[in-house]
Each structure stands twice: as C-alpha cells, then as structure tokens.
Design a protein around this motif. Structure first.
Motif, mmCIF file in Angstrom:
data_model
loop_
_atom_site.group_PDB
_atom_site.id
_atom_site.type_symbol
_atom_site.label_atom_id
_atom_site.label_comp_id
_atom_site.label_asym_id
_atom_site.label_seq_id
_atom_site.Cartn_x
_atom_site.Cartn_y
_atom_site.Cartn_z
ATOM 1 N N SER A 168 -1.257 15.240 -1.693
ATOM 2 C CA SER A 168 -0.682 15.616 -0.402
ATOM 3 C C SER A 168 -1.278 14.808 0.738
ATOM 4 O O SER A 168 -0.774 14.852 1.865
ATOM 5 C CB SER A 168 -0.906 17.111 -0.138
ATOM 6 N N ASN A 169 -2.342 14.024 0.432
ATOM 7 C CA ASN A 169 -2.980 13.186 1.455
ATOM 8 C C ASN A 169 -3.809 12.112 0.759
ATOM 9 O O ASN A 169 -5.037 12.178 0.725
ATOM 10 C CB ASN A 169 -3.858 14.041 2.368
ATOM 11 N N LEU A 170 -3.127 11.121 0.218
ATOM 12 C CA LEU A 170 -3.761 10.109 -0.632
ATOM 13 C C LEU A 170 -3.108 8.759 -0.383
ATOM 14 O O LEU A 170 -1.922 8.689 -0.035
ATOM 15 C CB LEU A 170 -3.587 10.514 -2.100
ATOM 16 N N ALA A 171 -3.859 7.668 -0.548
ATOM 17 C CA ALA A 171 -3.289 6.324 -0.384
ATOM 18 C C ALA A 171 -3.995 5.356 -1.318
ATOM 19 O O ALA A 171 -5.186 5.514 -1.616
ATOM 20 C CB ALA A 171 -3.407 5.848 1.058
ATOM 21 N N VAL A 172 -3.256 4.348 -1.774
ATOM 22 C CA VAL A 172 -3.799 3.394 -2.730
ATOM 23 C C VAL A 172 -3.105 2.045 -2.566
ATOM 24 O O VAL A 172 -1.947 1.975 -2.138
ATOM 25 C CB VAL A 172 -3.604 3.929 -4.173
ATOM 26 N N LYS A 173 -3.814 0.988 -2.886
ATOM 27 C CA LYS A 173 -3.179 -0.329 -2.940
ATOM 28 C C LYS A 173 -2.223 -0.355 -4.140
ATOM 29 O O LYS A 173 -2.550 0.135 -5.229
ATOM 30 C CB LYS A 173 -4.243 -1.414 -3.108
ATOM 31 N N ARG A 174 -1.061 -0.942 -3.928
ATOM 32 C CA ARG A 174 -0.037 -0.930 -4.975
ATOM 33 C C ARG A 174 -0.527 -1.531 -6.295
ATOM 34 O O ARG A 174 -0.156 -1.070 -7.371
ATOM 35 C CB ARG A 174 1.202 -1.698 -4.501
ATOM 36 N N ALA B 81 0.865 -1.179 0.000
ATOM 37 C CA ALA B 81 0.000 0.000 0.000
ATOM 38 C C ALA B 81 0.898 1.225 0.000
ATOM 39 O O ALA B 81 1.930 1.265 0.681
ATOM 40 C CB ALA B 81 -0.923 0.019 1.205
ATOM 41 N N LEU B 82 0.531 2.242 -0.791
ATOM 42 C CA LEU B 82 1.335 3.443 -0.969
ATOM 43 C C LEU B 82 0.579 4.641 -0.406
ATOM 44 O O LEU B 82 -0.556 4.905 -0.813
ATOM 45 C CB LEU B 82 1.635 3.655 -2.457
ATOM 46 N N LEU B 83 1.214 5.372 0.511
ATOM 47 C CA LEU B 83 0.609 6.538 1.143
ATOM 48 C C LEU B 83 1.390 7.774 0.714
ATOM 49 O O LEU B 83 2.614 7.828 0.882
ATOM 50 C CB LEU B 83 0.641 6.424 2.673
ATOM 51 N N PHE B 84 0.698 8.752 0.141
ATOM 52 C CA PHE B 84 1.367 9.923 -0.416
ATOM 53 C C PHE B 84 1.164 11.156 0.466
ATOM 54 O O PHE B 84 0.051 11.455 0.899
ATOM 55 C CB PHE B 84 0.833 10.215 -1.820
ATOM 56 N N CYS B 85 2.267 11.869 0.712
ATOM 57 C CA CYS B 85 2.205 13.179 1.354
ATOM 58 C C CYS B 85 3.345 14.007 0.766
ATOM 59 O O CYS B 85 4.155 13.498 -0.004
ATOM 60 C CB CYS B 85 2.282 13.076 2.875
ATOM 61 N N ASP B 86 3.400 15.301 1.131
ATOM 62 C CA ASP B 86 4.367 16.204 0.501
ATOM 63 C C ASP B 86 5.425 16.691 1.482
ATOM 64 O O ASP B 86 5.226 16.680 2.703
ATOM 65 C CB ASP B 86 3.647 17.399 -0.123
ATOM 66 N N ALA B 87 6.529 17.175 0.919
ATOM 67 C CA ALA B 87 7.678 17.578 1.727
ATOM 68 C C ALA B 87 7.491 18.928 2.400
ATOM 69 O O ALA B 87 8.293 19.288 3.266
ATOM 70 C CB ALA B 87 8.933 17.616 0.854
ATOM 71 N N ASP B 88 6.469 19.694 2.014
ATOM 72 C CA ASP B 88 6.273 21.004 2.638
ATOM 73 C C ASP B 88 5.018 21.059 3.506
ATOM 74 O O ASP B 88 4.550 22.143 3.861
ATOM 75 C CB ASP B 88 6.234 22.114 1.583
ATOM 76 N N ASP B 89 4.463 19.900 3.857
ATOM 77 C CA ASP B 89 3.328 19.823 4.761
ATOM 78 C C ASP B 89 3.743 19.055 6.019
ATOM 79 O O ASP B 89 4.922 18.733 6.205
ATOM 80 C CB ASP B 89 2.142 19.123 4.083
ATOM 81 N N ALA B 90 2.779 18.723 6.868
ATOM 82 C CA ALA B 90 3.070 17.927 8.073
ATOM 83 C C ALA B 90 1.834 17.115 8.439
ATOM 84 O O ALA B 90 0.757 17.684 8.665
ATOM 85 C CB ALA B 90 3.470 18.829 9.235
ATOM 86 N N VAL B 91 1.985 15.794 8.467
ATOM 87 C CA VAL B 91 0.852 14.948 8.836
ATOM 88 C C VAL B 91 0.510 15.170 10.300
ATOM 89 O O VAL B 91 1.378 15.444 11.129
ATOM 90 C CB VAL B 91 1.155 13.454 8.564
#
Length: 301
Positions: A151-157, A84-94
C-alpha cells in the motif's frame, strides 16, 4: 519516469479518494498512474474513466484473467512506462508530498517503503486501536527480513523484473514475499518517513477475522517457500509448535475490549496457519502418490 500502480477490485466507493489525492501531488517530472482492474463489477471502471477526462496520465489495464492483487499489479506493471514502480491501493489515499518523497528516495535507493497513517480515514474506537497495533506503520520488521506494505512501496523496475513480479499464488502477503525476494538479490529496503499514505481499515470485526485467517494461511506458505532463500527452519517449527499456546496467552492477557479484539484476530491467524500446514501436508501426500503411480508406467515403457 515514475509509474504509480494501483490494483483495483470493486473499489467504486473508495478509488475516487485515491485519485483525488494523486491529482493534487506536486511533482515536476514525468509520471503516470496505471490502474490494474481485477474484474470489478461495481462501477469502478466508470469512476476511473471520469477521472481520465482530467488526468491524461491515468490509464486502465484489464487484469481480470486471474483473481488477486498480485496479478493486478503485475498486469499494470507490464503496461507501465516508468523505470520505477510506485505501489498504492485503491481504498487508501496518499498524503501531500508522497510522490515527490518517493521520487527523491528512489534517486539513492532501489527499494523503498513509506509510512501509513491510520487516523484520517478511520473512526477512532477500540477496534481501530487493535487494528493499528496489528497493521503497523512504516518499515516492518521480521526476524528473517524486513518488509514494507504494497500500500506504500516503490522499487526500480529492473528488480521487479528480476524476481518476476508478485507471486500470483499468494492471495495475501504477496508484498512480504516480494520484498523478501528482492532483498535476496542484495537490495536493501529503505524507509521514507515523508512518504505517507492514509490507510483505510478493511471492514468490520468479522471480516477482519477472515482477513487474519488468510494472513495466517499464507504465512505458512510464505515461510515454506523461503526455505530456499535461507529462512531458518528452526524459526518456522518454533512458530508452529508455539501456535497452540497463542489463544491461551491472549485469553490470560485480555483485560479490556481492545485486547479482546486482539485475541480474536490472533485466533484467526492461528487457525489459518494450522489450516495451511494441513493443506500442504495433503498436497505433499497427493504429489508423492502421483509419483508412485507414474513409476510403473515409466518402467513398463
């Protein structure tokens, strides 16, 4: 296993916030962080390497061969170990609980997006209010298909690989294209309200005008591409024909500084959209001329 994917380009001043936030996530299962560096020249890699000393599950992938976040994400995904792949960005903060919320959602859903909070990392002013109304928060709705921000997304590979990853031709809106293509496989986009990312606005008024021009430019190419996936041509031409009225409508509605900012940003989007259509028309003419020149050579053979 989960893989958190972060594209990075000259993010030395912000990526520490994201890595700090990720280091504080509470999650019992196996996971990793993969940074796809898109050719940074400002010390981004030095920052990441310092964090690797205390975060052994953090690794960096060279993604400098081609410019753009789409390529950086694809290269990081290719080296990731997770299913599973979770996407976020380098200029934000979870936010706290982001990883666990995404993991729980992925047990039942194949494509999920979280929500974006605008207050924590941004000054509260009239321009921020205008940007908030443009950026949106969670699952975003479009008459064609909904989408989520990368910036806030996830998907099965398996679905990432089925669509060939992000389209590197798109230097903006590649996340919309990505979500639409995955949904064309029959996958439903699910919103996870507990998975929050603190979103940082990008730059000042002028830089956001250029950003909106880029959005408009790639909107036209996005719509044109998705004709093959059922995008209604009538919707495209309705948008095309109504664009000259957009600046006029906003001028009439301008009452204060926030609406003035909105008018300015929407003007940028409109200019980018028209520019893209002119470029695509030129490209079509050049392609047609190229086919016309090739025909005599084939017949002569």
């Amino acid at each position: 296993m989960l893989s958190v994917i972060i594209p990075a380009y000259n993010a030395a001043t912000t990526i520490a916030d994201q890595l700090n936030a990720l280091s504080q996530q509470a999650f019992a299962g196996p996971w990793e962080i993969v940074v796809g560096d898109n050719g940074s020249t400002d010390g981004t890699l030095d920052v990441v390497r310092r964090y690797q000393q205390t975060m052994p599950h953090l690794k960096v992938v060279d993604a400098s061969a081609r410019r753009g976040a789409a390529h950086a994400r694809n290269m990081a995904c290719a080296q990731a170990q997770g299913d599973a792949l979770l996407f976020c960005d380098a200029d934000d903060a979870v936010a706290p609980g982001w990883l666990a919320a995404m993991a729980t959602a992925l047990e039942k859903h194949d494509l999920v997006c979280g929500r974006r909070e605008m207050a924590q990392l941004n000054d509260r002013n009239e321009f921020s209010a205008a940007l908030t109304s443009i950026e949106g928060t969670g699952k975003l709705y479009h008459p064609f298909r909904p989408f989520g921000s990368a910036s806030n997304l996830a998907v099965k590979r398996v679905h990432h690989e089925a669509v060939g990853g992000f389209d590197g031709q798109f230097l903006a809106l590649q996340d919309i294209d990505y979500c639409w293509r995955i949904q064309a496989l029959g996958v439903t986009l699910h919103e996870v309200k507990d998975a929050v990312v603190n979103f940082r606005f990008r730059g000042d008024v002028r830089s956001n005008f250029r950003r909106l021009k880029k959005f408009g430019y790639y909107s036209a190419r996005l719509y044109r591409k998705h004709w093959a996936y059922g995008f209604p041509k009538g919707m495209l031409f309705k948008c095309f024909l109504s664009l000259p009225l957009v600046p006029v409508k906003f001028v009439v509605r301008v009452r204060d500084r926030p609406t003035l900012f909105l008018w300015f940003l929407n003007l940028g989007w409109s200019l980018g959209y028209w520019h893209s259509w002119l470029d695509m028309a030129k490209e079509a003419v050049v392609a047609q001329l190229g086919r016309g020149k090739a025909a005599p050579e084939l017949s002569a053979g």
